[in-house]
Design an enzyme around this catalytic site. Structure first.
Site, short mmCIF file in Angstrom:
data_model
loop_
_atom_site.label_atom_id
_atom_site.label_comp_id
_atom_site.label_asym_id
_atom_site.label_seq_id
_atom_site.Cartn_x
_atom_site.Cartn_y
_atom_site.Cartn_z
N GLU A 54 2.81 2.26 2.67
CA GLU A 54 2.21 3.17 1.60
C GLU A 54 1.17 2.14 0.74
O GLU A 54 0.05 2.21 0.32
CB GLU A 54 2.53 4.16 1.11
CG GLU A 54 2.86 5.51 2.08
CD GLU A 54 4.05 5.10 2.24
OE1 GLU A 54 5.21 6.49 2.97
OE2 GLU A 54 5.00 3.80 2.36
N CYS A 88 6.46 6.09 -3.31
CA CYS A 88 4.98 5.74 -2.84
C CYS A 88 4.22 7.36 -3.50
O CYS A 88 3.07 6.84 -3.55
CB CYS A 88 5.30 5.32 -1.49
SG CYS A 88 5.20 3.75 -1.23
#
Length: 130
Positions: A54, A88
């Site tokens: 991510e 993330c």
């Protein structure tokens, strides 16, 4: 429409550099301009200095001029429903909204879709710093 994100995330997972964990992950982000950005986890021997799929996708988005995340797909080779890690989740919150859709995938497609607010209900909010 999210099927293209799944396919892009799956392709990105195939490019992961995960020699230590043997846990490849791929992610794909659709920005508010409709463009899709991919990322894979990239490990280095100095844990935890690598970066997540991510994070890589967000970096690609920002460098290409994107600023807002509309939706994300995440896939891991060894999990049936991979969710973004805590770090993330906060990074996604920085560029998304509580309504940003997060598609959790397995090898065959999207298993579940949740919102960023469901994944990170008490996210740090940049508005609090103003």
């Amino acid at each position: 429409m999210a099927d293209d994100l799944f396919k892009t995330a799956r392709e990105a997972m195939g490019r992961a550099h995960a020699p230590y964990s043997k846990f490849p992950v791929g992610a794909a982000i659709r920005a508010d301009d409709g463009k899709v950005y991919a990322g894979a986890n990239i490990e280095v021997i100095s844990f935890p200095e690598g970066w997540c799929a991510e994070t890589t996708a967000i970096g690609h988005m920002v460098m290409a001029g994107g600023r807002r995340i509309e939706e994300v797909a995440v896939i891991a080779e060894k999990m049936a429903r991979c969710t973004p890690c805590g770090g993330c989740r906060q990074r996604l919150a920085e560029f998304g909204t509580p309504d940003t859709r997060i598609h959790l995938c397995d090898a065959s497609g999207i298993v579940e879709t949740v919102t960023l607010a469901e994944l990170l209900p008490l996210a740090f909010d940049s508005e609090a710093l103003k």
